[in-house]
Design a protein around this motif. Sequence first.
Motif, PDB file in Angstrom:
ATOM      1  N   VAL A 122       0.816  -0.825   0.338  1.00 28.85           N
ATOM      2  CA  VAL A 122      -0.096   0.277  -0.168  1.00 28.85           C
ATOM      3  C   VAL A 122       0.794   1.500   0.194  1.00 28.85           C
ATOM      4  CG1 VAL A 122      -1.297   1.584   1.042  1.00 28.85           C
ATOM      5  CG2 VAL A 122      -1.791  -0.955   1.504  1.00 28.85           C
ATOM      6  N   GLU A 126       1.237   4.955  -2.582  1.00 32.66           N
ATOM      7  CA  GLU A 126       1.012   5.978  -2.217  1.00 32.66           C
ATOM      8  C   GLU A 126       2.208   7.138  -2.154  1.00 32.66           C
ATOM      9  OE1 GLU A 126      -1.124   8.963  -0.028  1.00 32.66           O
ATOM     10  OE2 GLU A 126      -2.001   7.294   0.043  1.00 32.66           O
ATOM     11  N   SER A 281      -2.994   8.624   6.156  1.00 36.34           N
ATOM     12  CA  SER A 281      -4.018   7.470   4.529  1.00 36.34           C
ATOM     13  C   SER A 281      -3.569   6.308   4.709  1.00 36.34           C
ATOM     14  CB  SER A 281      -3.422   8.434   3.513  1.00 36.34           C
ATOM     15  OG  SER A 281      -3.763   7.548   2.221  1.00 36.34           O
ATOM     16  N   GLN A 284      -4.711   4.442   8.404  1.00 30.78           N
ATOM     17  CA  GLN A 284      -6.022   3.704   7.386  1.00 30.78           C
ATOM     18  C   GLN A 284      -6.467   2.808   6.686  1.00 30.78           C
ATOM     19  OE1 GLN A 284      -8.920   4.988   9.168  1.00 30.78           O
ATOM     20  NE2 GLN A 284      -7.336   6.357  10.741  1.00 30.78           N
ATOM     21  N   GLN A 285      -5.235   2.949   5.624  1.00 32.94           N
ATOM     22  CA  GLN A 285      -5.549   1.650   4.447  1.00 32.94           C
ATOM     23  C   GLN A 285      -5.426   0.881   4.099  1.00 32.94           C
ATOM     24  OE1 GLN A 285      -4.001   3.034  -0.125  1.00 32.94           O
ATOM     25  NE2 GLN A 285      -4.091   5.103   1.349  1.00 32.94           N
TER      26      GLN A 285
END
Length: 291
Positions: A122, A126, A281, A284-285
């Motif tokens: 992930v 990002e 972010s 949370q991901q």
Amino acid sequence: MNLQARQAVQSAASSSTPGSKAASGESERPARERERGGQAMVAPLARSLSILAAFTPQTPWLCNQELVLETGIPAPSVSRMLRSLVALGYLHYSPERRKYRLAAPVLSLGYAAIAHSNVQRVARLEMQSFADASESYVVLGARDRLDVIVLETCAGRPGALDLNLSAGTRLRIASSPMGWAMLAALPELERFYLLGNVERKTEREWPLLRRRITEGISQVHNAGYCMSLGEWEAELAIVAAPLVIADRTPLVLACIGKSARMGRARIERELGRRLVAAAQSLQQQALFAGG
């Protein structure tokens, strides 16, 4: 790895320095379980782990004496542990070089630690998005004893910045913004323990390091990130923010760019907030993905 386990490994690496009685040839204490932090610690196991941790991408081959100097473990103990680690398949010995290097089973241990985590997968997406938008170099790191070890890197526009920060590169936790952001995210007891070890190892550097560490931690607590302008390298600016995910040791996310494009004003106006938002972010991901 919990706090007591991390302390055990680091204690093994730092408990005997090259100038200590143990390193000067006096007999080592008998192998036994010692009490630390309310739990038993097996010294030979911790010291064997410190030997494995001494190998890096920059120093893949090490001889007995180099390992003695690197770990502070007495030479006779290093020799015994090396023989055992070779027999178990964790180290390979080259008679031609008269040196050792990590073997494939160590890789399987590392893979097992990350195989069921979505964090790096992930994070890569990002990080690349952030690097492209800011024309910078974005780094994800984790702590290994008194270092921050690079896990992942993403570069923005090709050729914009050429940094030798491949996965496995180590940065001193006490003298880099990535380290200060990491320290800010650690529980107070763990941070206090680590800084005690830094103080013992740095001696004359410690007053300056302590001041910068304190400033960096304060920046993180106040703004969510810390920065360094021209301290790490004269032409580089660094912004770093902690990345804290439940049930995982803290990580750190950093943005590195040329000082001419990453001045204090731009960092405070734009990049610092964007880096903190990227870290949030990712948190949370990773939580949603079960990372």
